[in-house]
Design a protein around this motif. Structure first.
Motif, PDB file in Angstrom:
ATOM      1  N   VAL A   1      37.467  79.948  38.365  1.00  0.00           N
ATOM      2  CA  VAL A   1      36.893  80.689  37.217  1.00  0.00           C
ATOM      3  C   VAL A   1      38.039  80.522  35.981  1.00  0.00           C
ATOM      4  O   VAL A   1      38.966  81.244  36.225  1.00  0.00           O
ATOM      5  N   GLU A   2      37.493  80.315  34.822  1.00  0.00           N
ATOM      6  CA  GLU A   2      38.287  80.374  33.647  1.00  0.00           C
ATOM      7  C   GLU A   2      39.871  79.891  34.044  1.00  0.00           C
ATOM      8  O   GLU A   2      40.842  80.571  33.883  1.00  0.00           O
ATOM      9  N   ASP A   3      39.755  78.578  34.656  1.00  0.00           N
ATOM     10  CA  ASP A   3      41.103  77.866  34.949  1.00  0.00           C
ATOM     11  C   ASP A   3      42.108  78.613  36.044  1.00  0.00           C
ATOM     12  O   ASP A   3      43.385  78.567  35.930  1.00  0.00           O
ATOM     13  N   GLU A   4      41.488  79.318  36.572  1.00  0.00           N
ATOM     14  CA  GLU A   4      42.177  80.318  37.838  1.00  0.00           C
ATOM     15  C   GLU A   4      41.135  80.261  39.222  1.00  0.00           C
ATOM     16  O   GLU A   4      40.082  80.033  39.079  1.00  0.00           O
ATOM     17  N   TRP A   5      42.051  80.308  40.253  1.00  0.00           N
ATOM     18  CA  TRP A   5      41.493  80.331  41.414  1.00  0.00           C
ATOM     19  C   TRP A   5      40.631  81.546  41.712  1.00  0.00           C
ATOM     20  O   TRP A   5      41.199  82.650  41.331  1.00  0.00           O
ATOM     21  N   ASN A   6      39.605  81.389  42.012  1.00  0.00           N
ATOM     22  CA  ASN A   6      38.632  82.477  42.363  1.00  0.00           C
ATOM     23  C   ASN A   6      38.583  83.387  43.713  1.00  0.00           C
ATOM     24  O   ASN A   6      37.771  84.033  44.183  1.00  0.00           O
TER      25      ASN A   6
ATOM     26  N   ASN B   1      30.808  74.492  49.054  1.00  0.00           N
ATOM     27  CA  ASN B   1      31.470  74.825  47.879  1.00  0.00           C
ATOM     28  C   ASN B   1      32.261  73.567  47.596  1.00  0.00           C
ATOM     29  O   ASN B   1      32.769  73.103  48.426  1.00  0.00           O
TER      30      ASN B   1
ATOM     31  N   CYS C   1      35.120  73.148  42.124  1.00  0.00           N
ATOM     32  CA  CYS C   1      34.807  73.639  40.718  1.00  0.00           C
ATOM     33  C   CYS C   1      33.999  75.041  40.987  1.00  0.00           C
ATOM     34  O   CYS C   1      34.163  75.902  40.211  1.00  0.00           O
ATOM     35  N   ASP C   2      33.597  75.398  42.519  1.00  0.00           N
ATOM     36  CA  ASP C   2      32.890  76.398  42.554  1.00  0.00           C
ATOM     37  C   ASP C   2      33.731  77.631  43.084  1.00  0.00           C
ATOM     38  O   ASP C   2      33.498  78.809  43.002  1.00  0.00           O
TER      39      ASP C   2
END
Length: 225
Positions: free
Chosen positions: A195-200, A188, A191-192
Motif C-alpha cells: 500500500v503506497e509503496d510500503e509493505w502492508n 494474495n 501487489c496485494d
C-alpha cells in the motif's frame, strides 16, 4: 445420429479401442504396473542376449569392461542418468508451459479441468487425482524453489509461496495463523500486500519475524514480469 457416429463419417480415421499401445506398452492415465511393461522388458532382454552372443567378441568384452571402469572413475558411476531426476527435468518443461499459460490445447485443458482459475502453485496434492497429475504437482514443489520472480507490477508472483526475494517463500517462516489473522489469504499476489509503496503487514510482525527487516521497501512498476 450421435456425435460419436458422425465423427468417422467426417474424418479419415477408424475408431480404435483402448488401451492404445506404444512400443508394446499401453498408454494409461494410471500408473504402469510390471505386467504392463513385461512385453517391453522381455523384448529388451532378448535383444541384449542376442547382441552379446552374436556381436561381442572377446576383445570387445575387454573393451567394454575397460570403458565401464573408466566411466566409474571419471563420472562416479556408469554414466547413466538418474531416471528420477531426468523425469523431473522433463516434467519441468510441462510445468513451465502451465505457468506461462502457453497457447496449446493441453495447457488450456489443464487450466479448465484441473486448475479452474487457480494458480498451479496453489493446487494441493490430493489422493484422488490421477497418477500423472499428482506426479506433476509433486515435481512442482521441487521446481518452485528454483523459480525466481522479478516483482514488476506484483501481479504475477504469489506473496507467500513464490520466490521473489532471497528470504522467500515467506510461508516458510510466517505462520498461516498470522497470515489469515490479519485478513490475508493464500491467493494474495505481491501487489496485494503493498500500500503506497510500503509493505502492508502489521508492525508487530517485524518483532515476531525479524527477517522482514531485511526485505527492501517495494517498488512496483507498471510492467508485469
Amino acid at each position: 445420429m450421435a456425435i460419436r457416429e458422425q465423427i468417422p463419417t467426417m474424418l479419415p480415421f477408424d475408431e480404435g479401442v483402448l488401451p492404445v499401445r506404444y512400443l508394446g506398452v499401453p498408454l494409461l492415465s494410471s500408473r504402469l504396473l510390471y505386467r504392463d511393461c513385461r512385453i517391453l522388458v522381455e523384448r529388451v532382454k532378448n535383444k541384449v542376449t542376442d547382441w552379446k552372443k552374436k556381436f561381442l567378441s572377446f576383445a570387445g568384452r575387454v573393451q567394454l569392461i575397460i570403458s565401464v571402469l573408466t566411466s566409474m572413475q571419471d563420472d562416479g558411476g556408469l554414466s547413466i542418468k538418474s531416471l528420477k531426476w531426468w523425469n523431473v527435468a522433463l516434467m519441468s518443461t510441462h510445468i513451465w508451459r502451465i505457468l506461462e499459460n502457453k497457447d496449446s490445447l493441453w495447457v488450456k485443458w489443464i487450466h479448465a479441468y484441473h486448475l479452474s482459475n487457480h494458480s498451479f502453485r496453489e493446487v494441493p496434492v490430493k489422493p484422488d487425482v490421477s497418477w500423472s497429475w499428482r506426479k506433476l504437482l509433486n515435481a512442482g514443489t521441487i521446481i518452485r524453489q528454483h523459480i525466481y520472480y522479478v516483482i514488476g507490477d506484483g501481479q504475477s508472483a504469489l506473496a507467500w509461496f513464490d520466490v521473489w526475494y532471497n528470504l522467500c517463500p515467506l510461508q516458510t517462516f510466517i505462520s498461516w495463523q498470522d497470515i489469515h489473522g490479519v485478513g490475508f489469504n493464500k491467493h494474495n499476489r505481491v501487489c496485494d500486500i503493498v500500500v503506497e509503496d510500503e509493505w502492508n503487514w502489521p508492525l508487530a510482525w517485524y518483532i515476531k519475524y525479524p527477517q522482514l527487516h531485511m526485505i527492501s521497501d517495494p517498488n512496483l512498476t507498471t510492467t508485469s514480469v
